[in-house]
Design a protein around this motif. Structure first.
Motif, PDB file in Angstrom:
ATOM      1  N   TYR A   1       0.837  -1.205   0.000  1.00 52.10           N
ATOM      2  CA  TYR A   1       0.000   0.000   0.000  1.00 52.10           C
ATOM      3  C   TYR A   1       0.874   1.259   0.000  1.00 52.10           C
ATOM      4  CZ  TYR A   1      -4.717   1.920   0.547  1.00 52.10           C
ATOM      5  OH  TYR A   1      -5.925   2.537   0.337  1.00 52.10           O
ATOM      6  N   LYS A   2       1.954   1.230   0.798  1.00 54.70           N
ATOM      7  CA  LYS A   2       2.882   2.361   0.780  1.00 54.70           C
ATOM      8  C   LYS A   2       3.427   2.579  -0.625  1.00 54.70           C
ATOM      9  CE  LYS A   2       7.510   3.778   2.117  1.00 54.70           C
ATOM     10  NZ  LYS A   2       8.668   3.690   3.008  1.00 54.70           N
ATOM     11  N   SER A   3       3.828   1.493  -1.279  1.00 48.83           N
ATOM     12  CA  SER A   3       4.379   1.583  -2.629  1.00 48.83           C
ATOM     13  C   SER A   3       3.361   2.162  -3.603  1.00 48.83           C
ATOM     14  CB  SER A   3       4.832   0.202  -3.093  1.00 48.83           C
ATOM     15  OG  SER A   3       5.210   0.218  -4.450  1.00 48.83           O
ATOM     16  N   LEU A   4       2.091   1.753  -3.471  1.00 50.23           N
ATOM     17  CA  LEU A   4       1.045   2.255  -4.362  1.00 50.23           C
ATOM     18  C   LEU A   4       0.858   3.763  -4.195  1.00 50.23           C
ATOM     19  CD1 LEU A   4      -1.270   1.893  -6.376  1.00 50.23           C
ATOM     20  CD2 LEU A   4      -2.727   1.165  -4.458  1.00 50.23           C
ATOM     21  N   ILE A   5       0.779   4.220  -2.943  1.00 48.97           N
ATOM     22  CA  ILE A   5       0.617   5.656  -2.691  1.00 48.97           C
ATOM     23  C   ILE A   5       1.799   6.434  -3.253  1.00 48.97           C
ATOM     24  CG2 ILE A   5       0.496   7.429  -0.897  1.00 48.97           C
ATOM     25  CD1 ILE A   5      -1.013   5.337   0.840  1.00 48.97           C
ATOM     26  N   ASP A   6       3.013   5.975  -2.952  1.00 48.82           N
ATOM     27  CA  ASP A   6       4.207   6.695  -3.392  1.00 48.82           C
ATOM     28  C   ASP A   6       4.328   6.724  -4.915  1.00 48.82           C
ATOM     29  OD1 ASP A   6       4.848   7.195  -0.777  1.00 48.82           O
ATOM     30  OD2 ASP A   6       6.375   5.642  -0.630  1.00 48.82           O
TER      31      ASP A   6
ATOM     32  N   GLY B   1       1.904   6.570  -7.077  1.00 50.67           N
ATOM     33  CA  GLY B   1       0.897   7.486  -7.598  1.00 50.67           C
ATOM     34  C   GLY B   1       1.285   8.939  -7.434  1.00 50.67           C
ATOM     35  N   LEU B   2       1.915   9.265  -6.311  1.00 51.75           N
ATOM     36  CA  LEU B   2       2.324  10.649  -6.063  1.00 51.75           C
ATOM     37  C   LEU B   2       3.434  11.115  -7.001  1.00 51.75           C
ATOM     38  CD1 LEU B   2       2.264  10.756  -2.151  1.00 51.75           C
ATOM     39  CD2 LEU B   2       0.753  11.988  -3.719  1.00 51.75           C
ATOM     40  N   ARG B   3       4.133  10.166  -7.601  1.00 50.90           N
ATOM     41  CA  ARG B   3       5.196  10.547  -8.537  1.00 50.90           C
ATOM     42  C   ARG B   3       4.674  10.853  -9.932  1.00 50.90           C
ATOM     43  NH1 ARG B   3       8.131   6.559  -5.487  1.00 50.90           N
ATOM     44  NH2 ARG B   3       7.520   4.897  -6.913  1.00 50.90           N
ATOM     45  N   THR B   4       3.366  10.763 -10.121  1.00 50.49           N
ATOM     46  CA  THR B   4       2.796  11.035 -11.438  1.00 50.49           C
ATOM     47  C   THR B   4       1.572  11.937 -11.272  1.00 50.49           C
ATOM     48  OG1 THR B   4       2.042   9.979 -13.470  1.00 50.49           O
ATOM     49  CG2 THR B   4       1.363   8.942 -11.396  1.00 50.49           C
ATOM     50  N   ASN B   5       0.787  12.126 -12.347  1.00 47.83           N
ATOM     51  CA  ASN B   5      -0.414  12.941 -12.228  1.00 47.83           C
ATOM     52  C   ASN B   5      -1.592  12.074 -11.789  1.00 47.83           C
ATOM     53  OD1 ASN B   5      -1.599  11.701 -14.596  1.00 47.83           O
ATOM     54  ND2 ASN B   5      -0.258  13.001 -15.836  1.00 47.83           N
ATOM     55  N   LEU B   6      -2.731  12.727 -11.509  1.00 43.63           N
ATOM     56  CA  LEU B   6      -3.876  12.001 -10.964  1.00 43.63           C
ATOM     57  C   LEU B   6      -4.384  10.931 -11.922  1.00 43.63           C
ATOM     58  CD1 LEU B   6      -6.015  11.553  -8.807  1.00 43.63           C
ATOM     59  CD2 LEU B   6      -7.349  13.423  -9.826  1.00 43.63           C
ATOM     60  N   ALA B   7      -4.506  11.253 -13.194  1.00 41.46           N
ATOM     61  CA  ALA B   7      -5.035  10.279 -14.153  1.00 41.46           C
ATOM     62  C   ALA B   7      -4.145   9.038 -14.223  1.00 41.46           C
ATOM     63  CB  ALA B   7      -5.160  10.917 -15.531  1.00 41.46           C
ATOM     64  N   ALA B   8      -2.833   9.250 -14.289  1.00 43.18           N
ATOM     65  CA  ALA B   8      -1.914   8.108 -14.344  1.00 43.18           C
ATOM     66  C   ALA B   8      -1.932   7.343 -13.029  1.00 43.18           C
ATOM     67  CB  ALA B   8      -0.504   8.586 -14.664  1.00 43.18           C
TER      68      ALA B   8
ATOM     69  N   LEU C   1      -4.502   7.012 -10.969  1.00 42.10           N
ATOM     70  CA  LEU C   1      -5.731   6.214 -10.917  1.00 42.10           C
ATOM     71  C   LEU C   1      -5.616   4.956 -11.771  1.00 42.10           C
ATOM     72  CD1 LEU C   1      -8.372   9.087 -11.086  1.00 42.10           C
ATOM     73  CD2 LEU C   1      -7.866   7.644  -9.103  1.00 42.10           C
ATOM     74  N   GLU C   2      -4.988   5.085 -12.919  1.00 42.20           N
ATOM     75  CA  GLU C   2      -4.791   3.913 -13.773  1.00 42.20           C
ATOM     76  C   GLU C   2      -3.841   2.915 -13.102  1.00 42.20           C
ATOM     77  OE1 GLU C   2      -5.118   1.093 -16.487  1.00 42.20           O
ATOM     78  OE2 GLU C   2      -6.403   2.874 -16.314  1.00 42.20           O
ATOM     79  N   LEU C   3      -2.797   3.443 -12.466  1.00 41.17           N
ATOM     80  CA  LEU C   3      -1.870   2.584 -11.736  1.00 41.17           C
ATOM     81  C   LEU C   3      -2.605   1.827 -10.636  1.00 41.17           C
ATOM     82  CD1 LEU C   3       1.081   1.702 -11.023  1.00 41.17           C
ATOM     83  CD2 LEU C   3       1.146   3.689  -9.498  1.00 41.17           C
ATOM     84  N   GLU C   4      -3.475   2.521  -9.914  1.00 41.76           N
ATOM     85  CA  GLU C   4      -4.246   1.864  -8.863  1.00 41.76           C
ATOM     86  C   GLU C   4      -5.121   0.750  -9.427  1.00 41.76           C
ATOM     87  OE1 GLU C   4      -6.632   3.794  -5.304  1.00 41.76           O
ATOM     88  OE2 GLU C   4      -7.960   3.463  -7.022  1.00 41.76           O
ATOM     89  N   ARG C   5      -5.793   1.014 -10.548  1.00 40.52           N
ATOM     90  CA  ARG C   5      -6.639  -0.009 -11.155  1.00 40.52           C
ATOM     91  C   ARG C   5      -5.817  -1.234 -11.553  1.00 40.52           C
ATOM     92  NH1 ARG C   5      -9.526   4.624 -13.124  1.00 40.52           N
ATOM     93  NH2 ARG C   5      -8.105   4.816 -14.890  1.00 40.52           N
ATOM     94  N   GLU C   6      -4.655  -0.996 -12.132  1.00 39.65           N
ATOM     95  CA  GLU C   6      -3.806  -2.109 -12.562  1.00 39.65           C
ATOM     96  C   GLU C   6      -3.363  -2.961 -11.378  1.00 39.65           C
ATOM     97  OE1 GLU C   6      -0.566  -0.355 -14.617  1.00 39.65           O
ATOM     98  OE2 GLU C   6      -1.756   0.270 -16.366  1.00 39.65           O
ATOM     99  N   ARG C   7      -2.903  -2.303 -10.342  1.00 36.38           N
ATOM    100  CA  ARG C   7      -2.419  -3.062  -9.183  1.00 36.38           C
ATOM    101  C   ARG C   7      -3.573  -3.727  -8.442  1.00 36.38           C
ATOM    102  NH1 ARG C   7       2.796  -0.066  -6.380  1.00 36.38           N
ATOM    103  NH2 ARG C   7       3.882   0.465  -8.322  1.00 36.38           N
TER     104      ARG C   7
END
Length: 269
Positions: A213-218, A220-227, A229-235
């Motif tokens: 979960y830490k990795s997912l948050i971090d 996501g913060l290194r990119t924009n919101l749209a990217a 959200l897509e990263l979250e869906r993939e994971r």
């Protein structure tokens, strides 16, 4: 507690799964000498491969968290630029970024410039009411290289970040809490117990979730919101492949019990 450290860095093991790391140059306000920076890097690298260090608490010995780079040492250096732009074995913030474990900063006193950057590299901050924060890069004549110019605006907003960085002014723990720089400000005697309680709470979640979960948050913060959200869906899709309903049902009852114990029972429908 047991102690396992070089003289410059203390590592305590208050309970299983938690490591407390303390900068240990109290007479120098834990200023980041070259030796201390290298000791911190070695400590974080060792914790990175330590299966019993699933949450890390970072603090300072004595009255200060960290006064930043050792300016006396820096002023006498033949190549001060090498300290400002360090190699990997001298960069504690880079070493911290490699930790899968969440890092809770327990800010016990002043966190100044490089010490402020070290605090900002933590995943969350608890501050003693004795804590204060300042970015004096502009007064020393050095641009930050450990993330302060990018992390601080994301936490408190660009206007407040520029106020701090372009003046070098200090703010106290209560103002830091009001600005969202720290999660909470507590009395000095409550600082470590509060940080350790949070560490214990983190250790009570599913072990495999902490780092994921830490990795997912971090990420996501290194990119924009749209990217993000897509990263979250993939994971999420990849994670869901291994989910089992019976496991979730058992965990639902545990969550309900925890909610009742904390006085806010969740909806169990």
């Amino acid at each position: 507690m047991t102690h396992d450290a070089s003289p410059l860095v203390l590592v305590d093991r208050p309970f299983a799964g938690c490591a407390v790391v303390a900068l240990n140059r109290p007479r120098a306000m834990n200023a980041l000498s070259l030796a201390l920076r290298r000791a911190l890097v070695s400590t974080f690298e060792a914790l990175r491969s330590d299966a019993d260090a699933r949450v890390v608490v970072l603090t300072g010995a004595g009255k200060a968290f960290c006064a930043g780079l050792d300016l006396k040492e820096l002023g006498a250096a033949t190549d001060p630029g090498a300290a400002v732009v360090p190699t990997a074995d001298e960069d504690p913030v880079l070493a911290m970024s490699h930790l899968a474990a969440p890092v809770i900063g327990a800010i016990n006193g002043p966190a100044i410039t490089g010490g402020f950057e070290l605090a900002l590299a933590c995943d969350l901050l608890i501050a003693s009411t004795n804590a204060s924060f300042a970015d004096t890069h502009a007064r020393v004549g050095v641009l930050p290289g450990w993330g302060l110019s990018q992390r601080l605006p994301r936490l408190v907003g660009p206007g407040r970040a520029k106020e701090l960085s372009l003046t070098g002014n200090f703010i106290g723990a209560e103002q830091a809490e009001a600005w969202g720089l720290v999660n909470r400000a507590v009395e000095p005697e409550a600082l470590l117990p509060t940080a350790l309680k949070l560490a214990s709470d983190m250790l009570s979640v599913l072990p495999e979730m902490l780092s994921s979960y830490k990795s997912l948050i971090d990420a996501g913060l290194r990119t924009n919101l749209a990217a993000g959200l897509e990263l979250e869906r993939e994971r999420s899709r990849a994670w869901a492949v291994n989910l089992r309903g019976t496991d979730i049902e058992g965990r639902r009852h545990e969550i309900a019990e925890r909610g009742r114990a904390q006085g806010t029972p969740p909806n169990s429908d």
